[in-house]
Scaffold this motif. Structure first.
Motif, PDB file in Angstrom:
ATOM      1  N   PRO A  82       0.775  -1.360   0.216  1.00 47.19           N
ATOM      2  CA  PRO A  82       0.111  -0.068  -0.053  1.00 47.19           C
ATOM      3  C   PRO A  82       0.713   1.300   0.155  1.00 47.19           C
ATOM      4  O   PRO A  82       1.792   1.239   0.288  1.00 47.19           O
ATOM      5  CB  PRO A  82      -0.847   0.081   1.245  1.00 47.19           C
ATOM      6  CG  PRO A  82      -0.495  -1.315   1.906  1.00 47.19           C
ATOM      7  CD  PRO A  82       0.743  -1.840   1.250  1.00 47.19           C
ATOM      8  N   GLU A  86      -2.206   5.762   2.048  1.00 47.11           N
ATOM      9  CA  GLU A  86      -3.331   4.541   2.374  1.00 47.11           C
ATOM     10  C   GLU A  86      -3.253   4.310   3.805  1.00 47.11           C
ATOM     11  O   GLU A  86      -4.289   4.114   4.328  1.00 47.11           O
ATOM     12  CB  GLU A  86      -3.543   3.647   1.231  1.00 47.11           C
ATOM     13  CG  GLU A  86      -4.330   4.108   0.288  1.00 47.11           C
ATOM     14  CD  GLU A  86      -5.609   4.699   0.281  1.00 47.11           C
ATOM     15  OE1 GLU A  86      -6.365   3.997   1.249  1.00 47.11           O
ATOM     16  OE2 GLU A  86      -5.700   5.834  -0.115  1.00 47.11           O
ATOM     17  N   SER A 104      -4.123  -3.690   2.463  1.00 48.71           N
ATOM     18  CA  SER A 104      -3.941  -4.628   1.478  1.00 48.71           C
ATOM     19  C   SER A 104      -5.121  -5.347   1.240  1.00 48.71           C
ATOM     20  O   SER A 104      -5.586  -5.705   0.094  1.00 48.71           O
ATOM     21  CB  SER A 104      -2.731  -5.464   1.806  1.00 48.71           C
ATOM     22  OG  SER A 104      -1.599  -4.778   1.674  1.00 48.71           O
ATOM     23  N   GLN A 107      -7.652  -3.196  -0.566  1.00 52.30           N
ATOM     24  CA  GLN A 107      -7.350  -3.092  -2.038  1.00 52.30           C
ATOM     25  C   GLN A 107      -7.462  -4.383  -2.648  1.00 52.30           C
ATOM     26  O   GLN A 107      -7.694  -4.190  -3.863  1.00 52.30           O
ATOM     27  CB  GLN A 107      -5.847  -2.475  -1.994  1.00 52.30           C
ATOM     28  CG  GLN A 107      -5.641  -0.904  -1.558  1.00 52.30           C
ATOM     29  CD  GLN A 107      -4.426  -0.764  -1.466  1.00 52.30           C
ATOM     30  OE1 GLN A 107      -3.354  -1.088  -1.428  1.00 52.30           O
ATOM     31  NE2 GLN A 107      -4.142   0.843  -1.509  1.00 52.30           N
ATOM     32  N   LYS A 109     -10.146  -6.104  -2.232  1.00 56.64           N
ATOM     33  CA  LYS A 109     -11.529  -6.584  -2.229  1.00 56.64           C
ATOM     34  C   LYS A 109     -11.830  -7.727  -1.892  1.00 56.64           C
ATOM     35  O   LYS A 109     -12.540  -8.363  -2.515  1.00 56.64           O
ATOM     36  CB  LYS A 109     -11.960  -5.959  -3.794  1.00 56.64           C
ATOM     37  CG  LYS A 109     -11.601  -4.510  -4.129  1.00 56.64           C
ATOM     38  CD  LYS A 109     -12.257  -4.561  -5.557  1.00 56.64           C
ATOM     39  CE  LYS A 109     -12.250  -3.118  -6.035  1.00 56.64           C
ATOM     40  NZ  LYS A 109     -10.942  -2.408  -6.632  1.00 56.64           N
TER      41      LYS A 109
END
Length: 153
Positions: A82, A86, A104, A107, A109
């Motif tokens: 990251p 963030e 992480s 990000q 998802k």
């Protein structure tokens, strides 16, 4: 959990536990990665890869060559490190060393973040509105079993 697919983020401690044990939920999760089940997307973060290697170098240095070979076989999706901005947005929500893991997972998802770190992550799960659930390896195995069973119906 979603219907036809599920995204699972494995924390470093889960991967290390799965590597050093031939039984138990962490090992089952690594075996599921190797099974290449359609719709099951397993991932970890680049930050976690560094943690795994640091842990092995410190506690089990002879296991590093085996880990590096096994890592290629796993073909885990690796979420890039990251960015600092963030990480900064999420500081204070959990121990600083775990912030890159949370970022992480966001990000990546993921639907589930699997960790053996119950203390820090469970406290975060209770007081936060993350876009994923934080579960133990055993809880994850149970949920994935129900997900696979539902797919068969």
């Amino acid at each position: 959990m979603p219907g036809k697919s599920v995204r699972v983020f494995l924390d470093s401690n889960v991967v290390v536990s799965g590597l050093i044990s031939e039984v138990g939920p962490p090992r089952i999760l690594l075996d599921l990665v190797l099974a290449r089940i359609s719709g099951l997307h397993m991932m970890t973060g680049e930050y976690n890869i560094v943690e795994i290697e640091r842990t092995l170098r410190k506690k089990l240095p002879r296991a590093l060559p085996a880990w590096r070979r096994y890592r290629k076989l796993l073909e885990l999706e690796i979420v890039p490190l990251p960015e600092w901005k963030e990480i900064g947005r999420h500081r204070g929500t959990i121990a600083d060393k775990d912030v890159p893991v949370i970022v992480s997972a966001i990000q990546g998802k993921c639907d589930l973040l699997v960790t053996g770190d119950r203390k820090d992550f469970r406290a975060l799960a209770r007081k936060s509105s993350l876009p994923f659930r934080i579960v133990t390896p055993a809880e994850c195995v149970t949920q994935l079993g129900m997900w696979m069973e539902a797919l068969g119906d």
